[in-house]
Design a protein around this motif. Structure first.
Motif, short mmCIF file in Angstrom:
data_model
loop_
_atom_site.label_atom_id
_atom_site.label_comp_id
_atom_site.label_asym_id
_atom_site.label_seq_id
_atom_site.Cartn_x
_atom_site.Cartn_y
_atom_site.Cartn_z
N HIS A 1 0.82 -1.26 -0.12
CA HIS A 1 0.07 -0.06 -0.04
C HIS A 1 0.75 1.33 0.04
N ILE A 2 2.04 1.25 0.75
CA ILE A 2 2.83 2.29 0.99
C ILE A 2 3.60 2.69 -0.41
N GLU A 3 4.07 1.65 -1.14
CA GLU A 3 4.27 2.00 -2.52
C GLU A 3 3.45 2.46 -3.49
N LYS A 4 2.19 1.93 -3.37
CA LYS A 4 1.17 2.64 -4.15
C LYS A 4 0.64 3.91 -4.02
N VAL A 5 0.92 4.65 -2.82
CA VAL A 5 0.66 5.82 -2.33
C VAL A 5 1.78 6.77 -2.87
N LEU A 6 3.12 6.21 -2.73
CA LEU A 6 4.17 6.83 -3.39
C LEU A 6 4.26 6.81 -4.93
N ASN A 7 3.57 6.21 -5.56
CA ASN A 7 3.58 6.27 -7.03
C ASN A 7 2.47 7.18 -7.79
N VAL A 8 1.74 7.75 -6.79
CA VAL A 8 0.76 8.69 -7.11
C VAL A 8 1.53 10.17 -7.47
N GLN A 9 1.24 10.70 -8.45
CA GLN A 9 1.84 12.14 -8.67
C GLN A 9 0.52 12.90 -9.20
N TYR A 10 0.68 14.28 -8.66
CA TYR A 10 -0.50 15.23 -9.01
C TYR A 10 0.38 16.23 -9.69
N VAL A 11 -0.48 16.72 -10.95
CA VAL A 11 0.20 17.73 -11.68
C VAL A 11 -0.99 18.92 -12.18
N PHE A 12 -0.60 19.97 -12.47
CA PHE A 12 -1.49 20.96 -13.34
C PHE A 12 -0.95 20.75 -14.57
N VAL A 13 -2.07 20.78 -15.62
CA VAL A 13 -1.88 20.85 -16.95
C VAL A 13 -2.31 21.98 -17.47
N LEU A 14 -1.68 22.62 -18.32
CA LEU A 14 -2.13 24.00 -19.00
C LEU A 14 -2.36 23.51 -20.44
N VAL A 15 -3.60 23.48 -20.81
CA VAL A 15 -4.04 23.15 -22.11
C VAL A 15 -4.14 24.30 -23.07
N LYS A 16 -3.24 24.28 -24.12
CA LYS A 16 -3.28 25.22 -25.22
C LYS A 16 -3.62 24.76 -26.49
N LEU B 1 -0.34 34.30 -13.16
CA LEU B 1 -1.75 34.14 -13.84
C LEU B 1 -1.75 35.03 -15.16
N HIS B 2 -1.16 35.95 -15.33
CA HIS B 2 -1.22 36.97 -16.57
C HIS B 2 -0.37 36.19 -17.72
N ASP B 3 0.61 35.34 -17.30
CA ASP B 3 1.14 34.45 -18.19
C ASP B 3 0.20 33.50 -18.86
N LEU B 4 -0.55 32.81 -18.03
CA LEU B 4 -1.82 32.06 -18.68
C LEU B 4 -2.37 32.71 -19.69
N TYR B 5 -2.75 33.79 -19.43
CA TYR B 5 -3.68 34.81 -20.38
C TYR B 5 -2.65 34.81 -21.86
N THR B 6 -1.55 35.42 -21.58
CA THR B 6 -0.81 35.71 -22.89
C THR B 6 -0.38 34.47 -23.45
N MET B 7 -0.07 33.29 -22.83
CA MET B 7 0.13 31.99 -23.29
C MET B 7 -1.06 31.31 -24.08
N ASN B 8 -2.21 31.98 -24.13
CA ASN B 8 -3.56 31.51 -24.51
C ASN B 8 -3.94 30.10 -24.33
N VAL B 9 -3.77 29.84 -22.84
CA VAL B 9 -4.19 28.81 -22.05
C VAL B 9 -5.84 28.68 -22.03
N LEU C 1 -10.35 28.61 -19.07
CA LEU C 1 -9.73 29.85 -18.86
C LEU C 1 -10.16 30.75 -20.04
N ASP C 2 -10.71 30.31 -21.07
CA ASP C 2 -11.12 31.06 -22.29
C ASP C 2 -12.33 31.55 -22.32
N ILE C 3 -12.91 32.10 -21.25
CA ILE C 3 -14.20 32.81 -21.02
C ILE C 3 -14.08 34.22 -21.34
N ASN C 4 -14.90 34.60 -22.22
CA ASN C 4 -14.92 36.22 -22.46
C ASN C 4 -16.06 36.71 -21.67
N LEU C 5 -15.82 37.81 -21.30
CA LEU C 5 -16.68 38.58 -20.26
C LEU C 5 -17.10 39.82 -20.85
#
Length: 88
Positions: A3-18, A55-63, A84-88
């Protein structure tokens, strides 16, 4: 597998989608915090800062989307998706 090895194999990431790419921002164990509601939290601004982004970089990168993904034993599971591509 232990069980400990399973927990250690878990990884979390944020993915910026362009339109033409996806960029993964790794989340380390020390990036998790306990918020005021006694829940685990990961401040996006902190992860961006660790990767020399704002956060501004996310906008300029067109994420268009930000995904919170759990990677476990070769499988990826999207836990949260923010558009993130919501037009207000």
């Amino acid at each position: 597998m232990d069980h400990i090895e399973k927990v250690l194999n878990v990884q979390y990431v944020f993915v910026l989608v362009k339109n033409d790419a996806e960029i993964e921002l790794k989340i380390d164990q020390e990036d998790f915090i306990l918020n005021a509601d006694d829940e685990l939290d990961i401040p996006l601004e902190m992860i961006l800062r660790k990767n020399h982004l704002t956060l501004h970089d996310l906008y300029t990168m067109n994420v268009q989307k930000l995904l919170f993904v759990r990677k476990d034993d070769g499988h990826s599971i999207t836990l949260k998706q923010i558009c993130l591509d919501i037009n207000l």
